[in-house]
Motif scaffolding. Sequence first.
Motif, mmCIF file in Angstrom:
data_model
loop_
_atom_site.group_PDB
_atom_site.id
_atom_site.type_symbol
_atom_site.label_atom_id
_atom_site.label_comp_id
_atom_site.label_asym_id
_atom_site.label_seq_id
_atom_site.Cartn_x
_atom_site.Cartn_y
_atom_site.Cartn_z
ATOM 1 N N GLY A 173 0.795 -1.218 0.000
ATOM 2 C CA GLY A 173 0.000 0.000 0.000
ATOM 3 C C GLY A 173 0.825 1.263 0.000
ATOM 4 O O GLY A 173 0.402 2.289 -0.534
ATOM 5 N N GLU A 174 2.022 1.208 0.603
ATOM 6 C CA GLU A 174 2.899 2.370 0.583
ATOM 7 C C GLU A 174 3.568 2.478 -0.783
ATOM 8 O O GLU A 174 4.128 1.507 -1.281
ATOM 9 N N VAL A 175 3.513 3.656 -1.378
ATOM 10 C CA VAL A 175 4.122 3.866 -2.687
ATOM 11 C C VAL A 175 5.364 4.742 -2.520
ATOM 12 O O VAL A 175 5.275 5.824 -1.939
ATOM 13 N N PRO A 176 6.526 4.293 -2.999
ATOM 14 C CA PRO A 176 7.756 5.080 -2.877
ATOM 15 C C PRO A 176 7.760 6.237 -3.872
ATOM 16 O O PRO A 176 8.274 6.119 -4.994
ATOM 17 N N VAL A 177 7.201 7.350 -3.468
ATOM 18 C CA VAL A 177 6.954 8.467 -4.373
ATOM 19 C C VAL A 177 8.235 8.964 -5.039
ATOM 20 O O VAL A 177 8.255 9.235 -6.249
ATOM 21 N N GLU A 178 9.310 9.087 -4.282
ATOM 22 C CA GLU A 178 10.563 9.618 -4.846
ATOM 23 C C GLU A 178 11.102 8.686 -5.923
ATOM 24 O O GLU A 178 11.561 9.127 -6.985
ATOM 25 N N ALA A 179 11.064 7.373 -5.660
ATOM 26 C CA ALA A 179 11.540 6.406 -6.642
ATOM 27 C C ALA A 179 10.666 6.416 -7.892
ATOM 28 O O ALA A 179 11.171 6.359 -9.019
ATOM 29 N N VAL A 180 9.351 6.507 -7.707
ATOM 30 C CA VAL A 180 8.439 6.534 -8.855
ATOM 31 C C VAL A 180 8.688 7.776 -9.702
ATOM 32 O O VAL A 180 8.695 7.716 -10.940
ATOM 33 N N LYS A 181 8.915 8.908 -9.055
ATOM 34 C CA LYS A 181 9.198 10.152 -9.788
ATOM 35 C C LYS A 181 10.458 9.994 -10.639
ATOM 36 O O LYS A 181 10.481 10.398 -11.815
ATOM 37 N N MET A 182 11.494 9.403 -10.067
ATOM 38 C CA MET A 182 12.738 9.180 -10.799
ATOM 39 C C MET A 182 12.505 8.275 -12.007
ATOM 40 O O MET A 182 13.009 8.533 -13.110
ATOM 41 N N LEU A 183 11.732 7.230 -11.813
ATOM 42 C CA LEU A 183 11.435 6.292 -12.892
ATOM 43 C C LEU A 183 10.598 6.947 -13.982
ATOM 44 O O LEU A 183 10.843 6.741 -15.179
ATOM 45 N N ASN A 184 9.600 7.733 -13.581
ATOM 46 C CA ASN A 184 8.782 8.462 -14.550
ATOM 47 C C ASN A 184 9.656 9.357 -15.428
ATOM 48 O O ASN A 184 9.506 9.398 -16.655
ATOM 49 N N GLU A 185 10.570 10.062 -14.793
ATOM 50 C CA GLU A 185 11.430 10.992 -15.531
ATOM 51 C C GLU A 185 12.369 10.268 -16.483
ATOM 52 O O GLU A 185 12.753 10.809 -17.522
ATOM 53 N N GLN A 204 -1.798 4.947 -5.859
ATOM 54 C CA GLN A 204 -0.802 4.550 -6.855
ATOM 55 C C GLN A 204 -0.821 5.476 -8.066
ATOM 56 O O GLN A 204 0.216 5.953 -8.529
ATOM 57 N N TRP A 205 -2.010 5.724 -8.616
ATOM 58 C CA TRP A 205 -2.087 6.588 -9.787
ATOM 59 C C TRP A 205 -1.674 8.016 -9.456
ATOM 60 O O TRP A 205 -1.013 8.683 -10.259
ATOM 61 N N GLN A 206 -2.045 8.498 -8.298
ATOM 62 C CA GLN A 206 -1.646 9.852 -7.895
ATOM 63 C C GLN A 206 -0.133 9.969 -7.776
ATOM 64 O O GLN A 206 0.441 11.037 -8.036
ATOM 65 N N ALA A 207 0.527 8.879 -7.385
ATOM 66 C CA ALA A 207 1.981 8.890 -7.211
ATOM 67 C C ALA A 207 2.735 8.738 -8.530
ATOM 68 O O ALA A 207 3.947 8.951 -8.575
ATOM 69 N N GLY A 208 2.036 8.344 -9.582
ATOM 70 C CA GLY A 208 2.694 8.181 -10.874
ATOM 71 C C GLY A 208 2.898 6.757 -11.323
ATOM 72 O O GLY A 208 3.586 6.503 -12.322
#
Length: 233
Positions: A173-185, A204-208
């Motif tokens: 349930g916890e989403v690693p926002v910083e890691a997801v942002k890096m991956l998105n970029e 999840q969708w809000q986090a990317g």
Amino acid sequence: MTTHPENTIPALQEAVRLGAQMIEFDIQLTKDGALVLMHDSTVDRTTDGKGKVADLTLAEIKALDAGGKLDKRFAGTRIPTFEEALAVFPKNVWLNCHLKGGADLGAATAKVIEKAGRKHQAFLAAMGPSAKAARAAVPGILICNMERQGGSLEYAKDTIAMKAQFIQLLGKGEVPVEAVKMLNEAGVHVNYYHDETPEGLRRQWQAGVDFPLVNDLGPAIPVAREFGIEPLK
């Protein structure tokens, strides 16, 4: 999919009917080198047979009932080969091929994907040895890095460095926002397993996250529509 026997043609067809944008299934090698869909190392849980997939021939596996344990209306359902599974998929849905094996499996699966003309949509969710062998056999095959399925920045950085096209984060349930942002970029597609509550899907969708993996697609569709995501046609 809990409504249909897992890793079978009826389950795959139902996912297509519901409009899944990505369909995940598991692949293993039989004793005689055939590629079949099966999650566990043995056939015991989902079929009327017993034994390890690696110790059974394709003919022996094809004799098993893979549907009756879940529901008698699926009695007689057979374990499909990878080639049989590919034949039921349209060419515009992501195919998440989770490899349950090593280098031989990676190379063999990649070759089937190339021969079937599915390199644009099928990717191998694989550990290091199988991913390396797949890339050696079929340059350009798409890879989902499965070396670490947590949410660490190290996992994200390694995935970007190896030029994998997908990553599969594992969490409760916890989403690693910083890691997801890096991956998105970096242009890496982010899969996440597993939280299919409405609140979890929204998070999840809000986090990317690109693709939350769910066992039951139907209840997830209304939440997806909140984010402008429609079932695939």
